[in-house]
Motif scaffolding. Structure first.
Motif, PDB file in Angstrom:
ATOM      1  N   SER A  47       0.825  -1.213   0.000  1.00 54.93           N
ATOM      2  CA  SER A  47       0.000   0.000   0.000  1.00 54.93           C
ATOM      3  C   SER A  47       0.856   1.258   0.000  1.00 54.93           C
ATOM      4  O   SER A  47       0.371   2.349  -0.269  1.00 54.93           O
ATOM      5  CB  SER A  47      -0.925   0.008   1.222  1.00 54.93           C
ATOM      6  OG  SER A  47      -0.168  -0.081   2.417  1.00 54.93           O
TER       7      SER A  47
ATOM      8  N   VAL B 150      -3.721  -1.150  -3.936  1.00 52.33           N
ATOM      9  CA  VAL B 150      -3.643  -1.860  -2.650  1.00 52.33           C
ATOM     10  C   VAL B 150      -4.082  -0.937  -1.516  1.00 52.33           C
ATOM     11  O   VAL B 150      -4.804  -1.342  -0.601  1.00 52.33           O
ATOM     12  CB  VAL B 150      -2.214  -2.384  -2.400  1.00 52.33           C
ATOM     13  CG1 VAL B 150      -2.093  -3.015  -1.012  1.00 52.33           C
ATOM     14  CG2 VAL B 150      -1.831  -3.405  -3.470  1.00 52.33           C
TER      15      VAL B 150
ATOM     16  N   ILE C  35      -2.630 -10.054  -3.523  1.00 51.66           N
ATOM     17  CA  ILE C  35      -1.682  -8.991  -3.193  1.00 51.66           C
ATOM     18  C   ILE C  35      -0.333  -9.618  -2.906  1.00 51.66           C
ATOM     19  O   ILE C  35      -0.228 -10.522  -2.062  1.00 51.66           O
ATOM     20  CB  ILE C  35      -2.158  -8.155  -1.984  1.00 51.66           C
ATOM     21  CG1 ILE C  35      -3.477  -7.450  -2.313  1.00 51.66           C
ATOM     22  CG2 ILE C  35      -1.091  -7.130  -1.580  1.00 51.66           C
ATOM     23  CD1 ILE C  35      -4.104  -6.747  -1.127  1.00 51.66           C
TER      24      ILE C  35
END
Length: 205
Positions: A122, A128, A199
């Motif tokens: 992120s 993300v 992810i």
């Protein structure tokens, strides 16, 4: 086992999307890059309003002598690049044809029609950062400069007795060299049945 996992992942979508991080920087006329964490963004090469730059760069004191600044989104991490290459090569061997694109280009329509692999944490991958991550492990900043180099953390929300509550970059106390990194690998349902979001993100690249 790796092939078996990805074969199952691609079973319902032979054209999954691989989305790599493309962190936005501000660049001056001498090609010096300034971290730009928030605020309005525009196309690459667009001049940046000076007030916006002062407000949203991590170190506004450096901007005083920089002169005009422009948006720059042409960079990604070496580790992210290697990951995309490895996945693309593996998928080609399996007869899967992935679509590779920047994370900023992932749309709601993409999430409905494809399974998506988001490469990067992120800290660098905007897709993300926008996902709800109410899981056991989440990316977290260690201070107000959340994306500062080597300061990110993986927070363990429910640590077992043998686990740490925080995982972060480990550096040699004498030389400062990075000795260990941590990554989060997760899979979750997407917004359409039979579609998934994976992810693959490290604390650094």
């Amino acid at each position: 086992s790796v092939r078996e996992f990805w074969r199952g992942f691609a079973a319902s979508d032979p054209t999954p999307i691989i989305a790599y991080s493309d962190t936005v920087f501000l660049v001056d006329s001498t090609n010096d890059l300034f971290s730009f964490q928030e605020g309005a963004r525009a196309d690459r090469g667009t001049p940046v309003d000076s007030h916006l730059a002062q407000r949203f760069t991590s170190n506004p004191g450096l901007l005083e002598k920089a002169g005009p600044l422009y948006y720059e989104s042409g960079f990604t991490g070496a580790g992210d690049l290697e990951s995309v290459a490895m996945l693309s090569r593996l998928f080609a061997q399996m007869g899967v044809a992935p679509i590779v694109k920047r994370s900023h280009e992932v749309t709601i329509d993409d999430l409905r029609q494809h399974s998506v692999i988001l490469v990067g944490s992120s800290f660098g991958n905007v897709a993300v950062a926008q996902l709800p991550m109410a899981k056991d492990f989440v990316f977290s900043g260690s201070d107000s400069h959340q994306t500062a180099l080597w300061r990110g953390q993986l927070k363990n929300s429910h640590p077992l007795p043998s686990e740490s509550a925080i995982y972060q970059i480990e550096r040699d106390p004498i030389s400062g060299v990075v000795k260990a990194d941590y990554a989060l690998i997760s899979i979750q349902p997407s917004i359409a049945p039979g579609r998934y979001i994976v992810i693959l993100g490290g604390l650094s690249t």
